[in-house]
Scaffold this motif. Structure first.
Motif, PDB file in Angstrom:
ATOM      1  N   THR A  89      25.570  29.430  21.489  1.00  0.00           N
ATOM      2  CA  THR A  89      24.202  29.742  21.892  1.00  0.00           C
ATOM      3  C   THR A  89      23.605  28.567  22.670  1.00  0.00           C
ATOM      4  O   THR A  89      23.797  27.414  22.300  1.00  0.00           O
ATOM      5  N   ILE A  90      22.884  28.902  23.734  1.00  0.00           N
ATOM      6  CA  ILE A  90      22.061  27.928  24.439  1.00  0.00           C
ATOM      7  C   ILE A  90      20.674  28.025  23.816  1.00  0.00           C
ATOM      8  O   ILE A  90      20.099  29.117  23.733  1.00  0.00           O
ATOM      9  N   PHE A  91      20.149  26.890  23.365  1.00  0.00           N
ATOM     10  CA  PHE A  91      18.815  26.827  22.780  1.00  0.00           C
ATOM     11  C   PHE A  91      17.894  26.119  23.767  1.00  0.00           C
ATOM     12  O   PHE A  91      18.225  25.038  24.250  1.00  0.00           O
ATOM     13  N   ALA A  92      16.743  26.730  24.061  1.00  0.00           N
ATOM     14  CA  ALA A  92      15.792  26.144  24.996  1.00  0.00           C
ATOM     15  C   ALA A  92      14.407  26.118  24.370  1.00  0.00           C
ATOM     16  O   ALA A  92      13.819  27.166  24.102  1.00  0.00           O
ATOM     17  N   ASN A  93      13.911  24.906  24.111  1.00  0.00           N
ATOM     18  CA  ASN A  93      12.519  24.745  23.720  1.00  0.00           C
ATOM     19  C   ASN A  93      11.761  24.577  25.031  1.00  0.00           C
ATOM     20  O   ASN A  93      11.807  23.529  25.659  1.00  0.00           O
ATOM     21  N   ALA A  94      11.080  25.621  25.447  1.00  0.00           N
ATOM     22  CA  ALA A  94      10.450  25.676  26.761  1.00  0.00           C
ATOM     23  C   ALA A  94       8.964  25.335  26.723  1.00  0.00           C
ATOM     24  O   ALA A  94       8.207  25.779  27.584  1.00  0.00           O
ATOM     25  N   SER A  95       8.549  24.554  25.753  1.00  0.00           N
ATOM     26  CA  SER A  95       7.144  24.172  25.661  1.00  0.00           C
ATOM     27  C   SER A  95       6.722  23.445  26.935  1.00  0.00           C
ATOM     28  O   SER A  95       7.346  22.474  27.341  1.00  0.00           O
ATOM     29  N   SER A  96       5.651  23.914  27.545  1.00  0.00           N
ATOM     30  CA  SER A  96       5.215  23.309  28.806  1.00  0.00           C
ATOM     31  C   SER A  96       4.251  22.145  28.587  1.00  0.00           C
ATOM     32  O   SER A  96       3.977  21.395  29.518  1.00  0.00           O
ATOM     33  N   VAL A  97       3.758  21.993  27.361  1.00  0.00           N
ATOM     34  CA  VAL A  97       2.783  20.930  27.092  1.00  0.00           C
ATOM     35  C   VAL A  97       3.331  19.930  26.086  1.00  0.00           C
ATOM     36  O   VAL A  97       4.274  20.215  25.345  1.00  0.00           O
ATOM     37  N   ASN A  98       2.699  18.758  26.057  1.00  0.00           N
ATOM     38  CA  ASN A  98       3.074  17.756  25.055  1.00  0.00           C
ATOM     39  C   ASN A  98       2.204  17.937  23.809  1.00  0.00           C
ATOM     40  O   ASN A  98       1.404  18.878  23.729  1.00  0.00           O
ATOM     41  N   VAL A  99       2.311  17.024  22.880  1.00  0.00           N
ATOM     42  CA  VAL A  99       1.580  17.125  21.618  1.00  0.00           C
ATOM     43  C   VAL A  99       0.065  17.072  21.824  1.00  0.00           C
ATOM     44  O   VAL A  99      -0.708  17.527  20.992  1.00  0.00           O
ATOM     45  N   HIS A 100      -0.376  16.563  22.978  1.00  0.00           N
ATOM     46  CA  HIS A 100      -1.808  16.481  23.298  1.00  0.00           C
ATOM     47  C   HIS A 100      -2.252  17.640  24.196  1.00  0.00           C
ATOM     48  O   HIS A 100      -3.334  17.598  24.771  1.00  0.00           O
ATOM     49  N   TYR A 101      -1.389  18.659  24.327  1.00  0.00           N
ATOM     50  CA  TYR A 101      -1.670  19.859  25.130  1.00  0.00           C
ATOM     51  C   TYR A 101      -1.867  19.542  26.606  1.00  0.00           C
ATOM     52  O   TYR A 101      -2.582  20.231  27.315  1.00  0.00           O
ATOM     53  N   GLN A 102      -1.187  18.501  27.083  1.00  0.00           N
ATOM     54  CA  GLN A 102      -1.185  18.173  28.505  1.00  0.00           C
ATOM     55  C   GLN A 102       0.046  18.805  29.134  1.00  0.00           C
ATOM     56  O   GLN A 102       1.151  18.701  28.592  1.00  0.00           O
ATOM     57  N   MET A 103      -0.129  19.440  30.289  1.00  0.00           N
ATOM     58  CA  MET A 103       0.984  20.080  30.998  1.00  0.00           C
ATOM     59  C   MET A 103       1.877  18.986  31.603  1.00  0.00           C
ATOM     60  O   MET A 103       1.558  18.438  32.648  1.00  0.00           O
ATOM     61  N   VAL A 104       2.963  18.659  30.930  1.00  0.00           N
ATOM     62  CA  VAL A 104       3.827  17.587  31.385  1.00  0.00           C
ATOM     63  C   VAL A 104       5.286  18.010  31.567  1.00  0.00           C
ATOM     64  O   VAL A 104       6.037  17.350  32.270  1.00  0.00           O
ATOM     65  N   ASN A 105       5.697  19.074  30.929  1.00  0.00           N
ATOM     66  CA  ASN A 105       7.100  19.486  30.970  1.00  0.00           C
ATOM     67  C   ASN A 105       7.355  20.479  32.097  1.00  0.00           C
ATOM     68  O   ASN A 105       6.578  21.425  32.280  1.00  0.00           O
ATOM     69  N   ALA A 106       8.418  20.240  32.822  1.00  0.00           N
ATOM     70  CA  ALA A 106       8.797  21.141  33.913  1.00  0.00           C
ATOM     71  C   ALA A 106       9.288  22.472  33.334  1.00  0.00           C
ATOM     72  O   ALA A 106       9.823  22.515  32.223  1.00  0.00           O
ATOM     73  N   PRO A 107       9.115  23.558  34.094  1.00  0.00           N
ATOM     74  CA  PRO A 107       9.674  24.828  33.645  1.00  0.00           C
ATOM     75  C   PRO A 107      11.192  24.710  33.480  1.00  0.00           C
ATOM     76  O   PRO A 107      11.851  23.983  34.217  1.00  0.00           O
ATOM     77  N   ILE A 108      11.724  25.408  32.523  1.00  0.00           N
ATOM     78  CA  ILE A 108      13.176  25.440  32.324  1.00  0.00           C
ATOM     79  C   ILE A 108      13.725  26.653  33.058  1.00  0.00           C
ATOM     80  O   ILE A 108      13.239  27.767  32.872  1.00  0.00           O
TER      81      ILE A 108
END
Length: 112
Positions: A89-108
């Motif tokens: 299985t490929i597992f993807a945590n695709a959360s787009s925000v950090n712990v402070h709810y800032q949009m920091v993660n690129a789309p997967i």
């Protein structure tokens, strides 16, 4: 506002408490599922919080190990952003925000 092991995230949507209640939902997942999308992660897989606590669901992990989907996408634990694979299985945590709810993660983006 932090959370503890017993919190179920303040009654927000998609936040059933761990245990018997959430397991009712996991039992509904068909055995032949190839792509599984859940709100939260399985236990021990891209679920480590800033408090060094694995916040994933043990019962979801058991279900994922039974059905072995090709892809499992989730989020919820913002600190766990990323992709890992266990050979089945490929597992993807695709959360787009950090712990402070800032949009920091690129789309997967995955090609299947």
């Amino acid at each position: 506002m932090g959370f503890t092991r017993s919190a179920h995230f303040f009654g927000l949507g998609f936040q059933s408490p761990k245990g018997v209640e959430i397991n009712k939902h996991w039992k509904l997942i068909p055995k032949d599922t190839d792509i599984l999308i859940t709100h939260g992660p399985p236990f021990g897989i891209l679920d480590l919080t800033a408090s060094n606590y694995n916040a994933g669901c043990e019962m979801l992990l058991k279900k994922v190990n039974q059905i072995k989907p090709k892809l499992h996408v989730f989020g919820h634990i913002h600190e766990g952003y990323g992709i890992i694979e266990n050979g089945k299985t490929i597992f993807a945590n695709a959360s787009s925000v950090n712990v402070h709810y800032q949009m920091v993660n690129a789309p997967i983006v995955l090609e299947i």
